[in-house]
Motif scaffolding. Structure first.
Motif, PDB file in Angstrom:
ATOM      1  N   GLU A   1       0.823  -1.202   0.000  1.00 50.59           N
ATOM      2  CA  GLU A   1       0.000   0.000   0.000  1.00 50.59           C
ATOM      3  C   GLU A   1       0.864   1.262   0.000  1.00 50.59           C
ATOM      4  O   GLU A   1       0.584   2.222  -0.728  1.00 50.59           O
ATOM      5  N   LEU A   2       1.926   1.259   0.798  1.00 50.01           N
ATOM      6  CA  LEU A   2       2.818   2.414   0.841  1.00 50.01           C
ATOM      7  C   LEU A   2       3.543   2.601  -0.488  1.00 50.01           C
ATOM      8  O   LEU A   2       3.727   3.732  -0.956  1.00 50.01           O
ATOM      9  N   LEU A   3       3.953   1.506  -1.109  1.00 48.53           N
ATOM     10  CA  LEU A   3       4.671   1.617  -2.380  1.00 48.53           C
ATOM     11  C   LEU A   3       3.747   2.118  -3.491  1.00 48.53           C
ATOM     12  O   LEU A   3       4.170   2.902  -4.354  1.00 48.53           O
ATOM     13  N   LEU A   4       2.508   1.679  -3.484  1.00 45.51           N
ATOM     14  CA  LEU A   4       1.551   2.187  -4.477  1.00 45.51           C
ATOM     15  C   LEU A   4       1.278   3.674  -4.254  1.00 45.51           C
ATOM     16  O   LEU A   4       1.150   4.443  -5.211  1.00 45.51           O
ATOM     17  N   GLU A   5       1.186   4.073  -2.989  1.00 49.74           N
ATOM     18  CA  GLU A   5       1.006   5.491  -2.694  1.00 49.74           C
ATOM     19  C   GLU A   5       2.251   6.280  -3.109  1.00 49.74           C
ATOM     20  O   GLU A   5       2.142   7.396  -3.645  1.00 49.74           O
TER      21      GLU A   5
ATOM     22  N   TYR B   1       8.935  -2.977 -10.818  1.00 47.54           N
ATOM     23  CA  TYR B   1       8.773  -3.854  -9.655  1.00 47.54           C
ATOM     24  C   TYR B   1       7.296  -4.127  -9.376  1.00 47.54           C
ATOM     25  O   TYR B   1       6.883  -5.276  -9.163  1.00 47.54           O
ATOM     26  N   LEU B   2       6.494  -3.073  -9.363  1.00 50.26           N
ATOM     27  CA  LEU B   2       5.070  -3.233  -9.065  1.00 50.26           C
ATOM     28  C   LEU B   2       4.357  -4.026 -10.151  1.00 50.26           C
ATOM     29  O   LEU B   2       3.458  -4.830  -9.864  1.00 50.26           O
ATOM     30  N   ARG B   3       4.734  -3.830 -11.409  1.00 55.92           N
ATOM     31  CA  ARG B   3       4.148  -4.595 -12.516  1.00 55.92           C
ATOM     32  C   ARG B   3       4.489  -6.081 -12.379  1.00 55.92           C
ATOM     33  O   ARG B   3       3.626  -6.942 -12.592  1.00 55.92           O
TER      34      ARG B   3
ATOM     35  N   LEU C   1       0.933  -5.740  -8.852  1.00 55.41           N
ATOM     36  CA  LEU C   1       0.354  -4.751  -7.953  1.00 55.41           C
ATOM     37  C   LEU C   1      -0.081  -3.492  -8.703  1.00 55.41           C
ATOM     38  O   LEU C   1      -0.889  -2.710  -8.198  1.00 55.41           O
ATOM     39  N   LEU C   2       0.457  -3.319  -9.897  1.00 55.71           N
ATOM     40  CA  LEU C   2       0.185  -2.134 -10.700  1.00 55.71           C
ATOM     41  C   LEU C   2      -0.422  -2.567 -12.030  1.00 55.71           C
ATOM     42  O   LEU C   2       0.153  -3.391 -12.740  1.00 55.71           O
TER      43      LEU C   2
ATOM     44  N   ILE D   1      -4.700   1.669 -12.613  1.00 56.93           N
ATOM     45  CA  ILE D   1      -4.015   2.493 -11.607  1.00 56.93           C
ATOM     46  C   ILE D   1      -3.103   3.504 -12.285  1.00 56.93           C
ATOM     47  O   ILE D   1      -3.049   4.680 -11.895  1.00 56.93           O
ATOM     48  N   VAL D   2      -2.401   3.055 -13.327  1.00 52.95           N
ATOM     49  CA  VAL D   2      -1.500   3.955 -14.057  1.00 52.95           C
ATOM     50  C   VAL D   2      -2.286   5.094 -14.694  1.00 52.95           C
ATOM     51  O   VAL D   2      -1.911   6.272 -14.581  1.00 52.95           O
ATOM     52  N   ASN D   3      -3.383   4.766 -15.366  1.00 45.15           N
ATOM     53  CA  ASN D   3      -4.187   5.796 -16.043  1.00 45.15           C
ATOM     54  C   ASN D   3      -4.802   6.777 -15.053  1.00 45.15           C
ATOM     55  O   ASN D   3      -4.886   7.985 -15.321  1.00 45.15           O
TER      56      ASN D   3
END
Length: 376
Positions: free
Chosen positions: A42-46, A299-301, A305-306, A310-312
């Motif tokens: 969650e922190l990395l996505l944020e 990394y997230l891909r 996780l990504l 989310i990218v758009n």
């Protein structure tokens, strides 16, 4: 005569021989020291979202200089992970002491982008309330803010507040006397302050090799008794983990920490600088391959996780931020001459009140004369 082995205390102060990292340049994982924990998904996505927003803010601010809406803008493109991690590692009660290059960190801290750029626009020395935001004014003189951060940290300690001061500083700033004085005072006072050095390899045009002969800038803390760490500054998980640990160490142990992040300034020093005069394109291309956003994206891909949604969404939010910034920065400000007397003292002196009244009367007289001329 036998040489006495270093005490455990000295060994605790020494940084690791290699910078802490979780991710290689291609986004694959590497083994990090056991004392550092990989931040949650969650922190990395944020962090990813904030870096996308920060990068778009940075490019928009650069464009505003070309349109004459900003006098100057020092880009932090390439240092995105450092900027975002500095904001994310702090709690609400903590203080941030930025340099002129740390606008992205201020935006990530929650300050209105227009207020962040007020200084560079020339409207005010500081466009936000430092006390309300717990963010000091952006500092242009090199390293003076690290002494301010040390003083604030000591004040927080003396008042019994559970706060930490984090001072951002560049590699050039570590050559200033203020930096060394701040380290010494912080160690002696056991002030809860974190010195975060963003080593982007150049002090304007002066390369690191012409600034310091130390094996790393992190070693500058050892002589003052300050625990020091090196980290890969383009690896968001590593920077966030190291900074969070440093902030909590300062908070719980009430003592300073020096963190050196190895990163790179992708753009010129400012829009007034020609970086091709002191570095070649091959060097820049080498660091483009270590782009912090691309590294975290990979990394997230890889961990699913990504996704495109989310990218758009992040990119759409970034464009909305840029559009709002353009619209508000393109609106001319109406200067008020009486603002000259605001914030000079907490309580204006009799002389200031007299001068303000005199100026107000002169302005009123000019306005009245102008109105009469139009009527005539």
């Amino acid at each position: 005569m036998a040489v006495k082995a270093p005490s455990r205390k000295i060994l605790d102060l020494l940084p690791s021989a290699d910078p802490v990292r979780f991710l290689a340049e291609d986004g694959s994982t590497v083994t990090a020291p056991d004392e550092y924990v990989l931040p949650s998904d969650e922190l990395l996505l944020e962090g990813y979202r904030r870096m996308v927003l920060g990068r778009r803010f940075d490019t928009q601010a650069t464009a505003l200089t070309k349109q004459g809406r900003l006098a100057v803008y020092p880009s932090s493109r390439g240092q995105d992970a450092c900027q975002i991690a500095a904001a994310m590692a702090l709690q609400e009660q903590d203080w941030l002491f930025p340099t002129y290059r740390d606008s992205v960190a201020l935006v990530s801290r929650g300050i209105d982008p227009v207020e962040v750029l007020t200084l560079l626009r020339g409207d005010w020395h500081c466009g936000y309330d430092p006390v309300a935001r717990r963010v000091a004014p952006q500092c242009t003189p090199l390293a003076t803010q690290v002494l301010h951060a040390t003083g604030m940290a000591d004040a927080l300690r003396r008042k019994g507040e559970n706060g930490v001061a984090l001072a951002l500083v560049g590699d050039g700033g570590t050559s200033e006397g203020d930096f060394h004085e701040a380290l010494n005072f912080a160690a002696v006072l056991r002030a809860p302050v974190v010195f975060f050095v963003q080593n982007n390899k150049y002090a304007i045009s002066v390369p690191l090799a012409r600034q310091s002969a130390a094996p790393a800038l992190a070693y500058k803390g050892i002589g003052y008794g300050v625990r020091s760490v090196q980290v890969d500054g383009n690896d968001l998980p590593a920077v966030l983990s190291v900074l969070t640990a440093a902030v909590e160490h300062a908070r719980s142990g009430r003592e300073p920490v020096l963190v050196e992040a190895h990163t790179y300034r992708m753009d010129a020093h400012t829009n007034a600088d020609d970086a091709t005069r002191y570095r070649d394109e091959q060097e820049v291309e080498h660091w483009r391959a270590a782009d912090p956003i691309e590294r975290l994206t990979a990394y997230l891909r890889a961990r699913n996780l990504l996704n495109d949604e989310i990218v758009n969404t992040a990119q759409a939010d970034a464009e909305a931020l840029a559009a709002d910034l353009r619209a508000r920065m393109n609106a001319d400000t109406v200067p008020d001459p009486l603002e000259l007397f605001d914030h000079v003292y907490a309580e204006p002196t009799p002389q200031l009140r007299e001068q303000r009244a005199q100026l107000a009367a002169e302005l009123a007289a000019e306005l009245a004369a102008g109105s009469q001329a139009q009527e005539g």
